[in-house]
Design a protein around this motif. Structure first.
Motif, PDB file in Angstrom:
ATOM      1  N   ASN A 119       0.750  -1.083   0.070  1.00  0.00           N
ATOM      2  CA  ASN A 119      -0.090   0.080   0.059  1.00  0.00           C
ATOM      3  C   ASN A 119       0.920   1.290   0.069  1.00  0.00           C
ATOM      4  OD1 ASN A 119      -1.804   1.980   0.230  1.00  0.00           O
ATOM      5  ND2 ASN A 119      -2.914   1.243   2.148  1.00  0.00           N
ATOM      6  N   PRO A 120       0.778   2.111  -0.890  1.00  0.00           N
ATOM      7  CA  PRO A 120       1.752   3.061  -1.262  1.00  0.00           C
ATOM      8  C   PRO A 120       1.517   4.243  -0.079  1.00  0.00           C
ATOM      9  CG  PRO A 120       0.367   3.071  -3.121  1.00  0.00           C
ATOM     10  CD  PRO A 120       0.230   1.818  -2.478  1.00  0.00           C
ATOM     11  N   GLU A 121       0.476   4.191   0.499  1.00  0.00           N
ATOM     12  CA  GLU A 121       0.063   5.167   1.684  1.00  0.00           C
ATOM     13  C   GLU A 121       0.982   5.066   2.784  1.00  0.00           C
ATOM     14  OE1 GLU A 121      -4.164   5.408   2.099  1.00  0.00           O
ATOM     15  OE2 GLU A 121      -4.436   6.213  -0.007  1.00  0.00           O
ATOM     16  N   LEU A 122       1.211   3.734   2.893  1.00  0.00           N
ATOM     17  CA  LEU A 122       2.106   3.537   4.136  1.00  0.00           C
ATOM     18  C   LEU A 122       3.445   3.473   4.115  1.00  0.00           C
ATOM     19  CD1 LEU A 122       0.246  -0.057   5.068  1.00  0.00           C
ATOM     20  CD2 LEU A 122      -0.354   2.370   5.742  1.00  0.00           C
ATOM     21  N   LEU A 123       3.908   4.003   2.921  1.00  0.00           N
ATOM     22  CA  LEU A 123       5.304   4.225   2.827  1.00  0.00           C
ATOM     23  C   LEU A 123       5.776   5.609   3.496  1.00  0.00           C
ATOM     24  CD1 LEU A 123       5.838   3.800  -0.886  1.00  0.00           C
ATOM     25  CD2 LEU A 123       6.338   2.283   0.606  1.00  0.00           C
ATOM     26  N   PRO A 124       7.126   5.335   3.835  1.00  0.00           N
ATOM     27  CA  PRO A 124       7.582   6.750   4.715  1.00  0.00           C
ATOM     28  C   PRO A 124       7.851   7.857   3.695  1.00  0.00           C
ATOM     29  CG  PRO A 124       9.099   4.664   5.177  1.00  0.00           C
ATOM     30  CD  PRO A 124       7.875   4.347   4.181  1.00  0.00           C
ATOM     31  N   PRO A 125       7.685   9.310   4.117  1.00  0.00           N
ATOM     32  CA  PRO A 125       8.022  10.265   3.456  1.00  0.00           C
ATOM     33  C   PRO A 125       9.087  10.062   2.306  1.00  0.00           C
ATOM     34  CG  PRO A 125       7.485  10.992   5.520  1.00  0.00           C
ATOM     35  CD  PRO A 125       7.796   9.419   5.648  1.00  0.00           C
ATOM     36  N   GLU A 126       8.979  10.628   1.259  1.00  0.00           N
ATOM     37  CA  GLU A 126      10.299  10.547   0.222  1.00  0.00           C
ATOM     38  C   GLU A 126      11.174  11.608   0.460  1.00  0.00           C
ATOM     39  OE1 GLU A 126       8.596  10.331  -3.753  1.00  0.00           O
ATOM     40  OE2 GLU A 126       7.723   8.215  -3.626  1.00  0.00           O
ATOM     41  N   ALA A 127      12.333  11.489  -0.127  1.00  0.00           N
ATOM     42  CA  ALA A 127      13.347  12.858  -0.093  1.00  0.00           C
ATOM     43  C   ALA A 127      12.689  13.951  -0.879  1.00  0.00           C
ATOM     44  CB  ALA A 127      14.533  12.303  -0.582  1.00  0.00           C
ATOM     45  N   VAL A 128      13.034  14.891  -0.212  1.00  0.00           N
ATOM     46  CA  VAL A 128      12.602  16.253  -1.105  1.00  0.00           C
ATOM     47  C   VAL A 128      13.616  17.248  -0.993  1.00  0.00           C
ATOM     48  CG1 VAL A 128      10.162  16.044  -0.447  1.00  0.00           C
ATOM     49  CG2 VAL A 128      11.669  17.413   1.281  1.00  0.00           C
ATOM     50  N   PRO A 129      14.057  18.227  -1.988  1.00  0.00           N
ATOM     51  CA  PRO A 129      15.010  19.077  -1.754  1.00  0.00           C
ATOM     52  C   PRO A 129      15.126  19.664  -0.323  1.00  0.00           C
ATOM     53  CG  PRO A 129      13.960  19.716  -3.713  1.00  0.00           C
ATOM     54  CD  PRO A 129      12.984  18.718  -3.002  1.00  0.00           C
ATOM     55  N   LEU A 130      16.365  19.796   0.082  1.00  0.00           N
ATOM     56  CA  LEU A 130      16.733  20.102   1.361  1.00  0.00           C
ATOM     57  C   LEU A 130      16.169  21.694   1.609  1.00  0.00           C
ATOM     58  CD1 LEU A 130      20.157  18.911   2.351  1.00  0.00           C
ATOM     59  CD2 LEU A 130      18.062  18.145   3.329  1.00  0.00           C
ATOM     60  N   ARG A 131      15.651  22.005   2.901  1.00  0.00           N
ATOM     61  CA  ARG A 131      15.445  23.289   3.529  1.00  0.00           C
ATOM     62  C   ARG A 131      16.395  23.521   4.505  1.00  0.00           C
ATOM     63  NH1 ARG A 131       9.686  24.200   5.349  1.00  0.00           N
ATOM     64  NH2 ARG A 131       9.961  22.058   6.123  1.00  0.00           N
ATOM     65  N   GLU A 132      17.518  24.265   4.392  1.00  0.00           N
ATOM     66  CA  GLU A 132      18.491  24.454   5.447  1.00  0.00           C
ATOM     67  C   GLU A 132      18.238  24.666   6.824  1.00  0.00           C
ATOM     68  OE1 GLU A 132      21.436  23.526   4.742  1.00  0.00           O
ATOM     69  OE2 GLU A 132      20.916  23.374   2.359  1.00  0.00           O
ATOM     70  N   GLU A 133      16.878  25.173   7.040  1.00  0.00           N
ATOM     71  CA  GLU A 133      16.736  25.425   8.431  1.00  0.00           C
ATOM     72  C   GLU A 133      15.768  24.285   9.143  1.00  0.00           C
ATOM     73  OE1 GLU A 133      13.342  26.827   5.666  1.00  0.00           O
ATOM     74  OE2 GLU A 133      15.520  26.695   5.836  1.00  0.00           O
ATOM     75  N   ALA A 134      15.571  23.397   8.358  1.00  0.00           N
ATOM     76  CA  ALA A 134      14.804  22.069   8.656  1.00  0.00           C
ATOM     77  C   ALA A 134      15.422  21.022   9.390  1.00  0.00           C
ATOM     78  CB  ALA A 134      13.942  21.584   7.739  1.00  0.00           C
ATOM     79  N   SER A 135      15.085  20.316  10.266  1.00  0.00           N
ATOM     80  CA  SER A 135      15.973  19.289  10.759  1.00  0.00           C
ATOM     81  C   SER A 135      15.465  17.843  10.359  1.00  0.00           C
ATOM     82  CB  SER A 135      15.660  19.241  12.236  1.00  0.00           C
ATOM     83  OG  SER A 135      16.293  17.983  12.833  1.00  0.00           O
ATOM     84  N   THR A 136      16.371  17.179   9.633  1.00  0.00           N
ATOM     85  CA  THR A 136      15.629  15.768   9.059  1.00  0.00           C
ATOM     86  C   THR A 136      15.252  14.818  10.327  1.00  0.00           C
ATOM     87  OG1 THR A 136      18.029  14.924   9.400  1.00  0.00           O
ATOM     88  CG2 THR A 136      17.253  15.607   7.042  1.00  0.00           C
ATOM     89  N   GLU A 137      15.835  15.179  11.560  1.00  0.00           N
ATOM     90  CA  GLU A 137      15.340  14.481  12.757  1.00  0.00           C
ATOM     91  C   GLU A 137      14.022  14.511  13.203  1.00  0.00           C
ATOM     92  OE1 GLU A 137      17.480  12.974  15.391  1.00  0.00           O
ATOM     93  OE2 GLU A 137      19.581  13.122  14.763  1.00  0.00           O
ATOM     94  N   SER A 138      13.578  15.764  12.708  1.00  0.00           N
ATOM     95  CA  SER A 138      12.023  15.963  13.132  1.00  0.00           C
ATOM     96  C   SER A 138      11.196  15.128  12.151  1.00  0.00           C
ATOM     97  CB  SER A 138      11.763  17.406  13.316  1.00  0.00           C
ATOM     98  OG  SER A 138      11.874  18.013  11.662  1.00  0.00           O
ATOM     99  N   LEU A 139      11.706  14.977  10.925  1.00  0.00           N
ATOM    100  CA  LEU A 139      10.933  14.111  10.026  1.00  0.00           C
ATOM    101  C   LEU A 139      10.697  12.583  10.409  1.00  0.00           C
ATOM    102  CD1 LEU A 139      12.157  15.274   6.654  1.00  0.00           C
ATOM    103  CD2 LEU A 139       9.918  15.688   7.425  1.00  0.00           C
ATOM    104  N   ILE A 140      11.812  12.313  11.232  1.00  0.00           N
ATOM    105  CA  ILE A 140      11.904  10.971  11.398  1.00  0.00           C
ATOM    106  C   ILE A 140      10.767  10.604  12.805  1.00  0.00           C
ATOM    107  CG2 ILE A 140      13.049   8.952  12.693  1.00  0.00           C
ATOM    108  CD1 ILE A 140      15.539  10.240  11.275  1.00  0.00           C
ATOM    109  N   ASP A 141      10.968  11.693  13.945  1.00  0.00           N
ATOM    110  CA  ASP A 141       9.892  11.660  14.843  1.00  0.00           C
ATOM    111  C   ASP A 141       8.599  11.789  14.670  1.00  0.00           C
ATOM    112  OD1 ASP A 141      12.382  11.125  16.342  1.00  0.00           O
ATOM    113  OD2 ASP A 141      12.201  13.274  16.918  1.00  0.00           O
ATOM    114  N   LYS A 142       8.363  12.599  13.536  1.00  0.00           N
ATOM    115  CA  LYS A 142       6.652  13.082  13.181  1.00  0.00           C
ATOM    116  C   LYS A 142       6.315  11.685  12.287  1.00  0.00           C
ATOM    117  CE  LYS A 142       4.002  16.342  10.831  1.00  0.00           C
ATOM    118  NZ  LYS A 142       3.242  15.427  10.065  1.00  0.00           N
ATOM    119  N   SER A 143       7.088  11.092  11.698  1.00  0.00           N
ATOM    120  CA  SER A 143       6.668   9.998  10.880  1.00  0.00           C
ATOM    121  C   SER A 143       6.190   8.851  11.503  1.00  0.00           C
ATOM    122  CB  SER A 143       7.714   9.814   9.880  1.00  0.00           C
ATOM    123  OG  SER A 143       8.706   9.279  10.074  1.00  0.00           O
TER     124      SER A 143
END
Length: 304
Positions: A245-269
């Motif tokens: 089910n593609p809806e269950l896949l983790p978020p895909e990579a997107v262009p970086l926003r320098e002010e955003a933390s990749t760690e927050s993406l992990i916790d939120k997902s």
């Protein structure tokens, strides 16, 4: 896997200062090199190309005495724009430059035939990029931060792929394996210390690692050591299996926003997706506990 200690000491080339070198070509009213010309520098390097007000500017070829060569754009005496750099070891970089460093989009061809294609920032892989392992055909597609796999990504094998997140070049946190779009195995990676390697290997920061087709864990060794001497394993903890089910896949990579933390993406997902995965699960975690424990105990030795 090749690491990026690609910054050669002589990559910048020799500064051209008269009269310590031989120059043949055009000059402006002030006697400065201006237009087309060629120069033999004191250290044995050579440059053939365009100048502007005494500096390399426009298109030109710079040949180092050690066999390295750059063919591309120049601005104010520095590599700036599109260009190709051939290194003495046979590796090469094709892409964008800014102020004498790799910056923008480019492709690096390694001596072992691995290839990185993607974004660069200040001579480091940074942003979206794809790394292809020549010996297996496996490729990583995802986010890089300061020369490391960091954030969302995929590791693509011939018949299955892993979708998840990376931290310091290792998969980390929630993810899933998909098998030819038929089913999904959900779980998460944890990082553990491997005491078996404490006296044999340093923990390093810049080795790019790849999953094997049989096991799902890794050890890391590279170039710049931390302290103390340790080795790190990424260990897979399976949780459940669902139909694809593609809806269950983790978020895909997107262009970086320098002010955003990749760690927050992990916790939120992880907070958002687990309830939905468990609702869609065909098999309970308890029914397959022994199987998952066997899977989690498997391990890859990256030093082989």
């Amino acid at each position: 896997m090749e690491t990026l200690s690609d910054r050669h000491p002589d990559e910048l080339g020799e500064t051209e200062i008269e009269p310590l070198w031989v120059y043949e070509g055009e000059r402006n009213e002030n006697g400065e090199r201006h237009g087309n010309g060629k120069a033999l520098l004191p250290n044995g390097d050579q440059y053939i190309g365009q100048y502007r007000n005494g500096l390399r500017y426009g298109r030109g070829v710079y040949v180092f005495r050690n066999g390295a060569r750059y063919n591309g754009d120049w601005r104010d005496g520095r590599k700036y724009g599109q260009g190709i750099f051939w290194y003495p070891d046979g590796t090469r970089y094709e892409g964008e430059w800014k102020h004498d460093v790799k910056h923008g989009f480019g492709v690096y061809y390694y001596a072992n035939n691995d290839i990185y294609e993607g974004s660069w920032k200040k001579d480091l892989r940074h942003g979206l990029g794809t790394y292809v392992y020549a010996n297996t055909g496996t490729k990583f597609m995802g986010t890089w931060v300061e020369d490391r796999m960091q954030g969302p990504g995929q590791l693509v094998h011939e018949r299955y792929r892993f979708h998840g997140f990376w931290k310091l070049n290792l998969p980390y946190g929630r993810g899933c394996f998909t098998f030819e779009n038929l089913c999904m195995q959900h779980g998460h990676y944890i990082h553990v210390r491997d005491s078996a390697y404490d006296d044999q290997a340093w923990m390093y920061s810049d080795k790019i690692v790849e999953e094997d087709d049989e096991d799902k864990a890794k050890t890391v060794t590279t170039e710049e050591p931390f302290s103390p001497r340790i080795a790190i394993l990424a260990v897979w903890r399976a949780r459940c299996i669902t139909p694809y089910n593609p809806e269950l896949l983790p978020p895909e990579a997107v262009p970086l926003r320098e002010e955003a933390s990749t760690e927050s993406l992990i916790d939120k997902s992880e907070d958002d997706i687990w309830p939905k995965i468990e609702r869609d699960s065909d098999y309970s975690e308890g029914d397959h506990e022994e199987y998952y424990q066997g899977e989690a105990s498997s391990r890859i030795d990256l030093n082989e």
